[in-house]
Design a protein around this motif. Structure first.
Motif: not given
Length: 148
Positions: A37-52
Motif C-alpha cells: 500500500a505504501l508503494v504508490p505514495v512513494a512513487l508519487a513522492m519521488t516524482g516517478i508518477v509525473k515522469w510516467a
C-alpha cells in the motif's frame, strides 16, 4: 496532480485493508499489505508518477518504444537464425577446421620406428550385443514394482 491524488487514495485504501487484516490477527499478511500500500505514495513522492504520465502522453516516447521493439525483434531473429545454423561464424569455422583435420591423419600411413607389440595391433574382443528384451528389463522391473 490527479495522479498523486489517485496514488494517495490507493495507499489509504490499502492501509485500511492492512488494518482490518491486523485486527483479524493475521499480522504477517497485514504487514505485507501495508508494504504494498505504501508503494504508490512513494512513487508519487519521488516524482516517478509525473515522469510516467509525461512519458505516456508523449509521441516521441512512444516512437522510442517502437524503435526499442524493432531492435529487440531484430536481435531475437538473429539469435534464432544463429541457433538454427549451429553457432556463430567463428564456431562454424572451428568445427569445419576440426572436421578437416580429423578426416585424414597425415601420420597414419607412416611406419612405426620402434619395436611394436602385437597385443596393441590385435583387435579387442567385442562384447556380445544386448538382446532386444534386455534394454527394457529395468523399465519392466520398475513397472512390476508399482504393480503396473
Amino acid at each position: 496532480m490527479i495522479a498523486e491524488t489517485i496514488c494517495s487514495a490507493v495507499s489509504a485504501a490499502g492501509l485500511g485493508i492492512a488494518a482490518i487484516t491486523a485486527y483479524r490477527k493475521r499480522f504477517l499478511a497485514a504487514t505485507r499489505i501495508a508494504a504494498y500500500a505504501l508503494v504508490p505514495v512513494a512513487l508519487a513522492m519521488t516524482g516517478i508518477v509525473k515522469w510516467a504520465a509525461s512519458t505516456a502522453f508523449s509521441p516521441m516516447a512512444w516512437a522510442g518504444f517502437g524503435v526499442l521493439a524493432v531492435a529487440w525483434l531484430l536481435f531475437m531473429t538473429t539469435r534464432a537464425v544463429e541457433r538454427r545454423r549451429g553457432g556463430t561464424r567463428k564456431e562454424r569455422r572451428a568445427a569445419a577446421k576440426a572436421a578437416r583435420q580429423g578426416a585424414v591423419e597425415p601420420a597414419a600411413s607412416a611406419p612405426s620406428l620402434g619395436p611394436g607389440t602385437r597385443s596393441a595391433a590385435q583387435p579387442k574382443a567385442k562384447e556380445p550385443a544386448a538382446k532386444p528384451g534386455d534394454d527394457f528389463s529395468d523399465i519392466e522391473a520398475i513397472l512390476k514394482k508399482h504393480g503396473i
